[in-house]
Write a protein that holds these residues in place. Sequence first.
Motif, mmCIF file in Angstrom:
data_model
loop_
_atom_site.group_PDB
_atom_site.id
_atom_site.type_symbol
_atom_site.label_atom_id
_atom_site.label_comp_id
_atom_site.label_asym_id
_atom_site.label_seq_id
_atom_site.Cartn_x
_atom_site.Cartn_y
_atom_site.Cartn_z
ATOM 1 N N THR A 95 22.772 -131.902 -50.026
ATOM 2 C CA THR A 95 22.569 -131.054 -48.874
ATOM 3 C C THR A 95 22.179 -129.875 -49.114
ATOM 4 O O THR A 95 20.559 -129.170 -49.299
ATOM 5 N N LEU A 96 22.713 -128.738 -49.999
ATOM 6 C CA LEU A 96 22.033 -127.827 -50.680
ATOM 7 C C LEU A 96 20.917 -128.111 -51.541
ATOM 8 O O LEU A 96 19.633 -127.161 -51.723
ATOM 9 N N LEU A 97 20.548 -129.319 -52.226
ATOM 10 C CA LEU A 97 19.768 -129.336 -53.394
ATOM 11 C C LEU A 97 18.425 -129.170 -51.836
ATOM 12 O O LEU A 97 17.804 -129.531 -52.142
ATOM 13 N N SER A 98 18.441 -130.477 -51.057
ATOM 14 C CA SER A 98 17.659 -129.929 -50.257
ATOM 15 C C SER A 98 17.198 -128.773 -49.491
ATOM 16 O O SER A 98 16.186 -129.012 -49.585
ATOM 17 N N PHE A 99 18.228 -128.172 -49.155
ATOM 18 C CA PHE A 99 17.332 -126.601 -49.335
ATOM 19 C C PHE A 99 16.695 -126.156 -49.941
ATOM 20 O O PHE A 99 15.925 -125.418 -49.563
ATOM 21 N N LEU A 100 17.738 -126.306 -51.224
ATOM 22 C CA LEU A 100 15.947 -125.248 -51.936
ATOM 23 C C LEU A 100 15.057 -125.832 -52.326
ATOM 24 O O LEU A 100 14.120 -125.267 -52.658
ATOM 25 N N THR A 101 14.628 -126.899 -52.148
ATOM 26 C CA THR A 101 13.830 -127.284 -52.381
ATOM 27 C C THR A 101 12.325 -127.365 -50.974
ATOM 28 O O THR A 101 11.774 -127.298 -51.020
ATOM 29 N N ILE A 102 13.460 -127.061 -49.713
ATOM 30 C CA ILE A 102 12.834 -127.086 -49.082
ATOM 31 C C ILE A 102 12.040 -126.064 -49.060
ATOM 32 O O ILE A 102 11.337 -125.120 -48.206
ATOM 33 N N LEU A 154 26.126 -121.619 -49.602
ATOM 34 C CA LEU A 154 27.475 -121.969 -50.532
ATOM 35 C C LEU A 154 28.598 -121.434 -49.792
ATOM 36 O O LEU A 154 29.851 -121.714 -50.085
ATOM 37 N N SER A 155 28.545 -119.715 -50.539
ATOM 38 C CA SER A 155 29.779 -118.740 -49.873
ATOM 39 C C SER A 155 29.864 -119.059 -48.448
ATOM 40 O O SER A 155 31.132 -118.899 -48.039
ATOM 41 N N LEU A 156 28.969 -119.590 -47.867
ATOM 42 C CA LEU A 156 29.332 -119.513 -46.053
ATOM 43 C C LEU A 156 30.270 -120.803 -46.012
ATOM 44 O O LEU A 156 30.878 -120.448 -45.535
ATOM 45 N N ILE A 157 29.935 -122.012 -46.235
ATOM 46 C CA ILE A 157 30.115 -123.211 -46.589
ATOM 47 C C ILE A 157 31.726 -123.122 -47.092
ATOM 48 O O ILE A 157 32.910 -123.581 -46.048
ATOM 49 N N LEU A 158 31.768 -121.753 -48.652
ATOM 50 C CA LEU A 158 33.502 -122.644 -48.758
ATOM 51 C C LEU A 158 34.185 -120.873 -47.476
ATOM 52 O O LEU A 158 35.307 -121.466 -48.233
ATOM 53 N N ARG A 159 33.776 -120.325 -46.764
ATOM 54 C CA ARG A 159 34.416 -119.447 -46.066
ATOM 55 C C ARG A 159 35.652 -120.313 -45.517
ATOM 56 O O ARG A 159 36.846 -120.056 -45.408
ATOM 57 N N PHE A 160 35.320 -121.332 -45.387
ATOM 58 C CA PHE A 160 35.791 -121.820 -43.741
ATOM 59 C C PHE A 160 37.200 -122.916 -45.289
ATOM 60 O O PHE A 160 37.104 -123.272 -46.381
ATOM 61 N N SER A 161 38.314 -122.875 -45.191
ATOM 62 C CA SER A 161 39.335 -123.437 -46.128
ATOM 63 C C SER A 161 39.698 -124.930 -45.624
ATOM 64 O O SER A 161 40.103 -125.011 -45.140
ATOM 65 N N ILE A 179 28.814 -130.784 -42.941
ATOM 66 C CA ILE A 179 28.839 -130.271 -43.921
ATOM 67 C C ILE A 179 29.247 -128.210 -43.228
ATOM 68 O O ILE A 179 29.926 -127.031 -43.871
ATOM 69 N N PHE A 180 28.646 -128.262 -41.963
ATOM 70 C CA PHE A 180 28.980 -126.642 -41.746
ATOM 71 C C PHE A 180 29.666 -126.762 -40.364
ATOM 72 O O PHE A 180 29.825 -126.770 -39.447
ATOM 73 N N LEU A 181 30.990 -125.960 -40.655
ATOM 74 C CA LEU A 181 31.895 -126.278 -40.261
ATOM 75 C C LEU A 181 32.475 -125.365 -39.863
ATOM 76 O O LEU A 181 33.170 -124.897 -38.731
ATOM 77 N N ASP A 182 31.559 -124.144 -40.762
ATOM 78 C CA ASP A 182 32.182 -122.922 -39.640
ATOM 79 C C ASP A 182 30.910 -122.135 -39.188
ATOM 80 O O ASP A 182 30.052 -122.199 -39.719
ATOM 81 N N PRO A 183 31.013 -121.551 -38.101
ATOM 82 C CA PRO A 183 29.523 -121.428 -36.996
ATOM 83 C C PRO A 183 28.582 -120.279 -37.386
ATOM 84 O O PRO A 183 27.900 -120.107 -37.621
ATOM 85 N N ALA A 184 29.157 -119.667 -38.530
ATOM 86 C CA ALA A 184 28.124 -118.395 -39.423
ATOM 87 C C ALA A 184 27.593 -119.753 -40.584
ATOM 88 O O ALA A 184 26.714 -119.036 -40.341
ATOM 89 N N SER A 185 27.902 -120.391 -41.320
ATOM 90 C CA SER A 185 26.348 -121.232 -41.730
ATOM 91 C C SER A 185 25.268 -121.578 -40.957
ATOM 92 O O SER A 185 24.615 -121.858 -41.732
#
Length: 325
Positions: A95-102, A154-161, A179-185
């Motif tokens: 998914t992050l690869l998709s974000f990068l290319t977009i 990625l840092s926002l995604i990893l905030r969720f434990s 993968i966006f389990l945190d609303p901030a992401s």
Amino acid sequence: MILNNRTQLNITRQGILALVLFSTMTTLPCCVFLFINLTMLYTLRSKVVFVETSRYILLFNLLFADTTQLAQSQSMFLLSTTRVTMSYSVCVGLTLLSFLTISVSIITLVIMCLERYIAVCYPLRHSAIITTRNTGWVICVIWCVSLFHVITQLSLILRFSFPDLQLTQMIDFCGKESIFLDPASDLYYRTFTYFLFVLGGVTVFVTYTGIIVAAHSASTDKASASKARRTLLLHLLQMGLTVSSTIYISLLIAISKHVGRLEAMRIQVFLYVCIIIFPKCLSSLIYGLRDQTIRPILMLNLCCQRSVLIPDVSAKDKIKIHKSV
């Protein structure tokens, strides 16, 4: 009891046949456009005139991002249609690869619009502003901004434990909704995506208006201005379709909750072709068919024939190349 078993068997066979049909309907055009895009990338590195012309360097960067995203999207599409699950960490990486290319695609399109504006409105200063070195620096900035966006996401995604997150097996579609389990992401992603789309829309509007104004000047090449306007509109279409691809999984999940599996697969194929495959082949079609410098060499490469020799171009010839699209 036997009748029920036969009915279930027929339904199973229909599902398998539909799965094979839908996978073939998407894989074949995807492979065709991957072949065209890869041939286009090879063409843009086969001649000195392409390597040393800023517009073609930007086009190579755009095609590279689009081709990477097309291959990644097709892989995820096949995994989703066959109901193959993956671990959370693998889904995050894809998914992050998709974000990068977009991000790279949209920002590159913005820069290409500005390049067309300078070529038409400031033709005498174009060669001094849009140099190969400056283009290289711009491409580095594009990738750095996109990488910063991905790292922040990625840092926002990893905030969720998560307990043993790397071993967590997903049971649903792999996408940003998974993968966006945190609303901030999700908030950051929407803000950045909307910002890119607004930036692209404003850039196209300003450059398009500037080219229209310049077209009324006696010193401006009317044919070049007309081609540039059409190119900007096509770039705006690319931006819109690229941004719309970010809601593909959301639409798919919402639709699958209200219709049967076969109907959902039909809608999935339609949406996938319209907003995933089609935008990634527009660049090759726009420049491969309209650009008089690329078209003959691209056609020869597509037919696996020996390419014609193009002599080194002078400064005057380079100006003509800049106006060819």
